[in-house]
Design a protein around this motif. Sequence first.
Motif, PDB file in Angstrom:
ATOM      1  N   GLY A  75     -53.651  10.319  63.913  1.00 19.07           N
ATOM      2  CA  GLY A  75     -54.828  10.431  64.767  1.00 19.07           C
ATOM      3  C   GLY A  75     -56.065   9.984  64.027  1.00 19.07           C
ATOM      4  N   SER A  76     -57.226  10.200  64.649  1.00 19.14           N
ATOM      5  CA  SER A  76     -58.495   9.814  64.059  1.00 19.14           C
ATOM      6  C   SER A  76     -59.496  10.923  64.339  1.00 19.14           C
ATOM      7  N   ASN A  77     -60.317  11.228  63.342  1.00 20.98           N
ATOM      8  CA  ASN A  77     -61.325  12.280  63.465  1.00 20.98           C
ATOM      9  C   ASN A  77     -60.662  13.609  63.805  1.00 20.98           C
ATOM     10  N   ASN A  78     -61.350  14.493  64.531  1.00 18.60           N
ATOM     11  CA  ASN A  78     -60.792  15.815  64.850  1.00 18.60           C
ATOM     12  C   ASN A  78     -59.638  15.673  65.852  1.00 18.60           C
ATOM     13  N   GLY A  79     -58.686  16.574  65.758  1.00 19.02           N
ATOM     14  CA  GLY A  79     -57.559  16.512  66.689  1.00 19.02           C
ATOM     15  C   GLY A  79     -56.653  17.718  66.544  1.00 19.02           C
ATOM     16  N   THR A  80     -55.627  17.735  67.351  1.00 20.24           N
ATOM     17  CA  THR A  80     -54.631  18.806  67.337  1.00 20.24           C
ATOM     18  C   THR A  80     -53.255  18.178  67.212  1.00 20.24           C
ATOM     19  N   VAL A  81     -52.426  18.771  66.369  1.00 19.57           N
ATOM     20  CA  VAL A  81     -51.043  18.324  66.193  1.00 19.57           C
ATOM     21  C   VAL A  81     -50.131  19.468  66.624  1.00 19.57           C
ATOM     22  N   ASN A  82     -49.214  19.179  67.533  1.00 20.38           N
ATOM     23  CA  ASN A  82     -48.212  20.169  67.921  1.00 20.38           C
ATOM     24  C   ASN A  82     -47.018  20.041  66.981  1.00 20.38           C
ATOM     25  N   VAL A  83     -46.679  21.151  66.346  1.00 22.11           N
ATOM     26  CA  VAL A  83     -45.546  21.188  65.414  1.00 22.11           C
ATOM     27  C   VAL A  83     -44.432  21.984  66.094  1.00 22.11           C
ATOM     28  N   SER A  84     -43.262  21.378  66.232  1.00 22.29           N
ATOM     29  CA  SER A  84     -42.123  22.071  66.852  1.00 22.29           C
ATOM     30  C   SER A  84     -40.880  21.843  66.002  1.00 22.29           C
ATOM     31  N   GLY A  85     -39.846  22.596  66.310  1.00 23.42           N
ATOM     32  CA  GLY A  85     -38.600  22.482  65.555  1.00 23.42           C
ATOM     33  C   GLY A  85     -37.415  22.349  66.479  1.00 23.42           C
ATOM     34  N   GLY A  86     -36.338  21.757  65.981  1.00 25.65           N
ATOM     35  CA  GLY A  86     -35.084  21.713  66.725  1.00 25.65           C
ATOM     36  C   GLY A  86     -34.485  23.100  66.800  1.00 25.65           C
ATOM     37  N   LYS A  87     -33.565  23.300  67.738  1.00 29.87           N
ATOM     38  CA  LYS A  87     -32.930  24.607  67.895  1.00 29.87           C
ATOM     39  C   LYS A  87     -32.240  25.000  66.592  1.00 29.87           C
ATOM     40  N   HIS A  88     -32.486  26.233  66.141  1.00 27.98           N
ATOM     41  CA  HIS A  88     -31.909  26.737  64.889  1.00 27.98           C
ATOM     42  C   HIS A  88     -30.843  27.772  65.238  1.00 27.98           C
ATOM     43  N   THR A  89     -29.594  27.534  64.849  1.00 26.26           N
ATOM     44  CA  THR A  89     -28.496  28.438  65.189  1.00 26.26           C
ATOM     45  C   THR A  89     -28.064  29.324  64.031  1.00 26.26           C
ATOM     46  N   GLY A  90     -28.608  29.089  62.829  1.00 24.53           N
ATOM     47  CA  GLY A  90     -28.272  29.924  61.677  1.00 24.53           C
ATOM     48  C   GLY A  90     -28.953  31.281  61.756  1.00 24.53           C
ATOM     49  N   ARG A  91     -28.434  32.254  60.977  1.00 21.47           N
ATOM     50  CA  ARG A  91     -28.993  33.615  60.989  1.00 21.47           C
ATOM     51  C   ARG A  91     -30.293  33.731  60.209  1.00 21.47           C
ATOM     52  N   THR A  92     -30.453  32.909  59.175  1.00 25.24           N
ATOM     53  CA  THR A  92     -31.588  33.097  58.275  1.00 25.24           C
ATOM     54  C   THR A  92     -32.703  32.108  58.578  1.00 25.24           C
ATOM     55  N   GLN A  93     -33.904  32.516  58.244  1.00 20.74           N
ATOM     56  CA  GLN A  93     -35.074  31.651  58.439  1.00 20.74           C
ATOM     57  C   GLN A  93     -34.901  30.376  57.623  1.00 20.74           C
TER      58      GLN A  93
END
Length: 198
Positions: A14-32
């Motif tokens: 991007g340029s100057n001020n902005g917002t970035v959406n951070v997402s993750g794929g589905k996590h099936t493991g028990r631990t973070q």
Amino acid sequence: MAKPQWVTTQPSSGSNNGTVNVSGGKHTGRTQRSGNITFKASGAADVERPVNQAGRAEFVTVNNVSAPKSGGNVTITGKSNSSKLNFELGAGDITVTLPENYSAGGASTKNNVAIAGDPGAGAEFEFSITLAIPKNTTVTAKSRKITITAAGGQTATSTISQAAGDPTLSVTPESISLDADGTAVAVSVTSNTNWTVE
């Protein structure tokens, strides 16, 4: 440090001020799971931020299977993210013995023993157990429940259903001979169903 493959950023620039959406794929493991993403701008110091994704609650799922009336091996399959699984025989009238080992993520594992490498910590894995089912010699369908319990106490039950066997009838002797007085002669009937003499 490279962005983890399971992290998605939108937009990625991007340029100057902005917002970035951070997402993750589905996590099936028990631990973070954790990683870092790095924001870069020409002439400015890089800014690194940690990204953490919660693990999925411990679970176990399993399928039901059918066994032919002639018997043979049947394989129960399912998925879990547990550190160990315990297989137990439940209610039913199919005579079967649980094997000592089952397959967890492709590796042979002893029943109710911690799975080597704990694959469920990082992702769900497939498991399977193969049981030898005897021939059904009755004219009634049979079944047997198998309960699978995860380390955290979560359970799933698989039902093995077996088709009814074929009706059988045999009579001995081959020929019945009566004396002149008509004295009774014992005839042996072997069957697995109701029968009549006509």
